[in-house]
Enzyme design. Structure first.
Site, short mmCIF file in Angstrom:
data_model
loop_
_atom_site.label_atom_id
_atom_site.label_comp_id
_atom_site.label_asym_id
_atom_site.label_seq_id
_atom_site.Cartn_x
_atom_site.Cartn_y
_atom_site.Cartn_z
CB CYS A 78 -6.59 -0.61 5.17
SG CYS A 78 -4.96 -1.31 5.19
CD GLU A 115 -2.30 4.08 3.01
OE1 GLU A 115 -1.62 3.41 2.36
OE2 GLU A 115 -3.31 4.16 3.61
CB CYS A 121 -1.98 1.66 6.23
SG CYS A 121 -1.60 0.78 4.59
CG HIS A 159 -2.16 -1.05 1.26
ND1 HIS A 159 -2.98 -1.05 1.99
CD2 HIS A 159 -2.38 -1.97 0.21
CE1 HIS A 159 -3.97 -1.83 1.85
NE2 HIS A 159 -3.49 -2.17 0.84
#
Lengths: 149, 149
Positions: B86, B58, B89, B56
């Site tokens: 999420c 992040e 993260c 991801h």
């Protein structure tokens, strides 16, 4: 015939990884990923060496297993990890749709259960495998660390 | 004097990263990390390209910012991300002890708020910055994807 490849067998392999982390001065957590009794990823915590909070054993194991499989989902895999996963790792395991998670020692402070992190509905969880060995390695680490400071 | 470096200014940079993800066929999420009005990390979602659920925007931004700073804590940093983080993260951001998280669009299904993920007590959260732009990019992605399949 007795199957030698049970949860204890594989947790011993994860503990060996935790011991490698210990020797490197890392919080001693080790993980492996298994598919059909075959180890496809081995890793240990490297947050200090890599200066990276995301370098938990489980995160590396997920990346490594997906790389081996050539696909990002770990639906037929089992993760063995010596310590209960944290929010971050449980969140990554959620996305991976992994079949089974086996952990050793519980983390009553920051483990995913006390933090309320959701796993994928298909994921089974087993805990307490070689719990004493994993806990003692952690305790030994923090005692030695305290004595050094 | 007006400070041009406000949350909207930096979110525009994160949106540019999301657009790069879009062009690569990735779910379009972009992130940047800022310290004292300076961008020290830029990233976008790469889960498809890398076959890795942990890739991801992040997560990459946290790793990259820590690498830039030479330390694993992001206590004086702000993360700008186009979509609400999420569980994974948010869990990583918890460990990073980041000062501030600014996100654009909310994720009502898998965002950290609905999932109940805990952030570090020192972390401030701002949301809704360029929300419409971030949401529309996501919608456009899923419409185009559906039409291709």
């Amino acid at each position: 015939m007795i199957n030698p490849f049970d949860d204890t067998y594989f947790m011993k392999k994860a503990l060996q990884e935790a011991e490698v982390a210990f020797e490197k001065g890392e919080i001693p957590v080790g993980a492996i990923v298994v598919i059909k009794d075959k180890i496809i990823a081995r890793s240990h915590n490297l947050t200090e060496l890599l200066n990276d909070v995301t370098a938990h054993a489980e995160m590396q194991a997920i990346t490594s297993a997906a790389n081996f499989l050539g696909g990002k989902y770990l639906q037929d895999c089992t993760l063995y990890v010596t310590l209960e996963p944290c929010q971050m790792c449980a969140g990554a395991l959620y996305w991976s749709q992994i079949s089974k998670i086996v952990f050793g020692a519980s983390d009553e402070q920051r483990g995913f259960r006390v933090m309320g992190t959701k796993l994928h509905p298909k994921t089974k969880v087993v805990n307490g495998i070689l719990e004493k060995e994993a806990s003692e390695l952690m305790k030994r680490f923090f005692i030695e660390k305290r004595n050094l400071n």
